[in-house]
Design a protein around this motif. Structure first.
Motif, PDB file in Angstrom:
ATOM      1  N   GLY A  24     -17.595 -58.889 -37.792  1.00 30.00           N
ATOM      2  CA  GLY A  24     -17.096 -60.251 -38.650  1.00 30.00           C
ATOM      3  C   GLY A  24     -18.238 -61.201 -38.485  1.00 30.00           C
ATOM      4  N   LEU A  25     -18.719 -61.078 -37.231  1.00 30.03           N
ATOM      5  CA  LEU A  25     -19.859 -62.242 -36.885  1.00 30.03           C
ATOM      6  C   LEU A  25     -21.044 -62.457 -37.825  1.00 30.03           C
ATOM      7  N   ASN A  72     -31.572 -60.263 -36.309  1.00 35.09           N
ATOM      8  CA  ASN A  72     -30.386 -59.223 -36.657  1.00 35.09           C
ATOM      9  C   ASN A  72     -29.249 -59.087 -35.955  1.00 35.09           C
ATOM     10  N   TRP A  73     -29.382 -59.963 -34.669  1.00 32.25           N
ATOM     11  CA  TRP A  73     -28.445 -59.794 -33.583  1.00 32.25           C
ATOM     12  C   TRP A  73     -27.481 -61.075 -33.330  1.00 32.25           C
ATOM     13  N   ILE A  74     -26.320 -61.110 -33.328  1.00 25.21           N
ATOM     14  CA  ILE A  74     -25.408 -62.145 -33.274  1.00 25.21           C
ATOM     15  C   ILE A  74     -24.732 -62.124 -31.955  1.00 25.21           C
ATOM     16  N   ALA A 125     -22.696 -58.496 -32.549  1.00 24.97           N
ATOM     17  CA  ALA A 125     -22.964 -57.863 -33.940  1.00 24.97           C
ATOM     18  C   ALA A 125     -24.162 -57.758 -34.400  1.00 24.97           C
ATOM     19  N   ARG A 126     -24.654 -56.744 -35.166  1.00 24.55           N
ATOM     20  CA  ARG A 126     -25.919 -56.540 -35.770  1.00 24.55           C
ATOM     21  C   ARG A 126     -25.945 -56.300 -37.254  1.00 24.55           C
ATOM     22  N   GLY A 135     -20.488 -53.977 -34.873  1.00 22.92           N
ATOM     23  CA  GLY A 135     -20.485 -54.777 -33.751  1.00 22.92           C
ATOM     24  C   GLY A 135     -19.537 -54.018 -32.783  1.00 22.92           C
ATOM     25  N   ALA A 136     -19.250 -54.965 -31.611  1.00 26.53           N
ATOM     26  CA  ALA A 136     -18.632 -54.491 -30.334  1.00 26.53           C
ATOM     27  C   ALA A 136     -18.121 -55.585 -29.579  1.00 26.53           C
TER      28      ALA A 136
END
Length: 318
Positions: A24-25, A72-74, A125-126, A135-136
């Protein structure tokens, strides 16, 4: 930099951030920022449960951060550390007294308990060009509770959780997410010690429903640990438009706990299931913001006591 109010609105305006779905990020809107706080808390009184103390002094530190690592990475992370002293507590030397198995232990003599706790949460998240976001979440928590009066116990906690997640866009105004969860938790008492050699000092082991057995002097060799494995997941669905959001999250978690003492002796086992239904509503207009969170949690568990059985075998040839 953002203000405290802007930081609070980040969570209010993005319901996905309030769920366990790390993907969801990638469907949320916020600016990179961090915040930290430190506080002191004290409270007390005689209106408390039997296995709680009458006064608590607490020092708490908390930090939280939102970061775009790349295009792309959060990432989101939070860290909490607190130190606490609970006074005049008795009948429980474990960390989780009321929400776990009945096979706890403690002393009838009131004393002070010192607690230190580290609690770390990380979401990653990606985002992709397609309809899916991955995400994880990783949760890491350790704690230590020490009793400051004979019989002196020291209980240690290790609690780890992994939650992989995925989020699909169903269209311009709705999306659905799925989160899996595996959690491993261990709470152990290595030993019980005393400073004074008093034969009248008792340590009680509980069986639930006001049943307890007392041990005098022999508690010095007493050891017990609670090892729990959890598995389950959640499913989330969100509908949204320019000024309204509605997110529904439904989840289930199953728990299997083993209780072990020295030489693998076990007083019993404990199993439980946890159900949760959460609803998040957000409405915005030119001058007002309405946010409603409705959380429902249900837990049911049962314990199985291990009883000794005497088996006599007669050899007919002798």
């Amino acid at each position: 930099a953002v203000t405290t109010e802007e930081h609070q609105l980040t969570t209010v305006n993005n319901p996905w951030l309030q769920t366990d779905n790390a993907a969801g990020l990638g469907r949320s809107t916020y600016s990179d920022h961090a915040m930290a706080s430190i506080g002191v808390e004290t409270f007390g009184g005689d209106y408390h449960r039997a296995q709680e103390g009458n006064r608590v002094n607490k020092l708490d530190f908390f930090a939280e951060s939102y970061t775009h690592l790349s295009k792309n990475w959060i990432a989101w992370g939070s860290f909490r550390f607190n130190m606490m002293r609970e006074k005049e507590r008795a009948w429980s030397d474990v960390i989780d007294t009321y929400e776990s198995s009945p096979y706890i232990f403690g002393s009838s003599v009131k004393g002070s308990y010192d607690t230190q706790m580290f609690d770390l949460h990380i979401k990653l998240a990606r985002t992709t060009k397609g309809i899916a976001t991955f995400g994880a979440t990783v949760d890491y928590k350790v704690a230590d509770v020490s009793r400051q009066r004979d019989p002196r116990s020291r209980t240690q906690l290790a609690d780890y959780t992994l939650r992989p997640s995925i989020l699909f866009a169903l269209g311009a105004h709705s999306d659905i997410g799925v989160t899996g969860a595996y959690r491993w938790k261990k709470e152990k008492l290595p030993n019980v010690t005393t400073v004074q050699e008093d034969p009248n000092i008792l340590c009680y082991t509980m069986l639930g429903m006001e049943q307890a057995s007392a041990t005098a002097a022999g508690f010095k060799g007493f050891q017990r640990q609670f090892v729990s494995a959890y598995w389950g997941g959640d499913i989330q669905y969100r509908m949204h438009c320019a000024s309204n959001q509605l997110l529904l999250s439904v989840g289930a978690l199953f728990e299997n706990q083993k209780i072990e003492e020295e030489i693998k002796h076990s007083p019993g086992s404990f199993k439980a299931y946890h159900l949760n239904v959460d609803v998040y509503v957000n409405h915005q207009s030119d001058k007002t913001l309405l946010a409603v969170t409705w959380k429902n949690y249900y837990k049911k568990g049962h314990a199985n006591e291990n009883l000794q059985e005497l088996v006599t075998t007669r050899d007919a040839t002798t």
